[in-house]
Write a protein that holds these residues in place. Sequence first.
Motif, PDB file in Angstrom:
ATOM      1  N   ILE A  91       0.638  -1.231  -0.057  1.00 31.86           N
ATOM      2  CA  ILE A  91      -0.182  -0.021  -0.178  1.00 31.86           C
ATOM      3  C   ILE A  91       0.783   1.154  -0.006  1.00 31.86           C
ATOM      4  O   ILE A  91       2.002   1.371   0.917  1.00 31.86           O
ATOM      5  CB  ILE A  91      -0.996  -0.021   1.335  1.00 31.86           C
ATOM      6  CG1 ILE A  91      -1.844  -1.033   1.123  1.00 31.86           C
ATOM      7  CG2 ILE A  91      -1.939   1.395   1.323  1.00 31.86           C
ATOM      8  CD1 ILE A  91      -2.716  -1.264   2.670  1.00 31.86           C
ATOM      9  N   THR A  92       0.763   2.128  -0.863  1.00 27.51           N
ATOM     10  CA  THR A  92       1.511   3.386  -1.162  1.00 27.51           C
ATOM     11  C   THR A  92       0.914   4.631  -0.607  1.00 27.51           C
ATOM     12  O   THR A  92      -0.200   4.806  -0.873  1.00 27.51           O
ATOM     13  CB  THR A  92       1.598   3.528  -2.764  1.00 27.51           C
ATOM     14  OG1 THR A  92       2.380   2.421  -3.064  1.00 27.51           O
ATOM     15  CG2 THR A  92       2.896   4.707  -2.811  1.00 27.51           C
ATOM     16  N   ASN A  93       1.506   5.012   0.366  1.00 30.03           N
ATOM     17  CA  ASN A  93       1.194   6.550   0.893  1.00 30.03           C
ATOM     18  C   ASN A  93       2.002   7.473   0.290  1.00 30.03           C
ATOM     19  O   ASN A  93       3.359   7.498   0.292  1.00 30.03           O
ATOM     20  CB  ASN A  93       1.594   6.512   2.346  1.00 30.03           C
ATOM     21  CG  ASN A  93       0.592   5.268   3.137  1.00 30.03           C
ATOM     22  OD1 ASN A  93      -0.531   5.337   3.051  1.00 30.03           O
ATOM     23  ND2 ASN A  93       1.374   4.528   3.623  1.00 30.03           N
ATOM     24  N   ILE A  94       1.647   8.679  -0.275  1.00 30.81           N
ATOM     25  CA  ILE A  94       2.213   9.668  -0.821  1.00 30.81           C
ATOM     26  C   ILE A  94       2.381  10.835   0.248  1.00 30.81           C
ATOM     27  O   ILE A  94       1.234  11.268   0.730  1.00 30.81           O
ATOM     28  CB  ILE A  94       1.299  10.506  -2.142  1.00 30.81           C
ATOM     29  CG1 ILE A  94       1.102   9.336  -3.221  1.00 30.81           C
ATOM     30  CG2 ILE A  94       2.194  11.587  -2.819  1.00 30.81           C
ATOM     31  CD1 ILE A  94       2.384   8.606  -3.581  1.00 30.81           C
ATOM     32  N   VAL A  95       3.640  11.261   0.522  1.00 28.32           N
ATOM     33  CA  VAL A  95       4.024  12.139   1.331  1.00 28.32           C
ATOM     34  C   VAL A  95       4.109  13.604   0.756  1.00 28.32           C
ATOM     35  O   VAL A  95       4.919  13.882  -0.193  1.00 28.32           O
ATOM     36  CB  VAL A  95       5.199  11.833   2.177  1.00 28.32           C
ATOM     37  CG1 VAL A  95       5.502  12.811   3.194  1.00 28.32           C
ATOM     38  CG2 VAL A  95       4.936  10.272   2.678  1.00 28.32           C
ATOM     39  N   ASP A  96       3.535  14.691   1.255  1.00 24.11           N
ATOM     40  CA  ASP A  96       3.587  16.130   0.674  1.00 24.11           C
ATOM     41  C   ASP A  96       4.872  16.558   1.013  1.00 24.11           C
ATOM     42  O   ASP A  96       5.373  16.253   2.090  1.00 24.11           O
ATOM     43  CB  ASP A  96       2.245  16.819   1.019  1.00 24.11           C
ATOM     44  CG  ASP A  96       1.085  16.444   0.211  1.00 24.11           C
ATOM     45  OD1 ASP A  96       1.381  16.065  -0.789  1.00 24.11           O
ATOM     46  OD2 ASP A  96       0.183  16.514   0.946  1.00 24.11           O
TER      47      ASP A  96
END
Length: 111
Positions: A91-96
């Motif tokens: 599961i990929t989480n995009i970090v701003d």
Amino acid sequence: MPIANCIITSGCKEGTSNLIELWARESAQPSEHMTVNLIKSDQQLGNPYSVMASLSLPSIWSEKNTSLLQVGLARALAIHFNLELGRVQVITNIVDSGLVVESGREVKWLP
């Protein structure tokens, strides 16, 4: 800053390959900033996966490279732990930008 936190069931036997180099090869991306944390699970309930990975990526990565990194990670984990791909979940989480702190400073990247 591709960082993968991988929860591994107790029945998984770790391979002898270099997981970072394997991930780099499978994703066709440089290994320079890759990090993998392996966490052994004592118990898993519900839908069984041998490896469940949470992948954190900076928002600056393109959609294509994000896809390469997450699919490459799944493949590398399956190879490293000698598993079928269906036993691995990523599961990929995009970090701003600005939501990472290194050496006490917020990290900001430009688009």
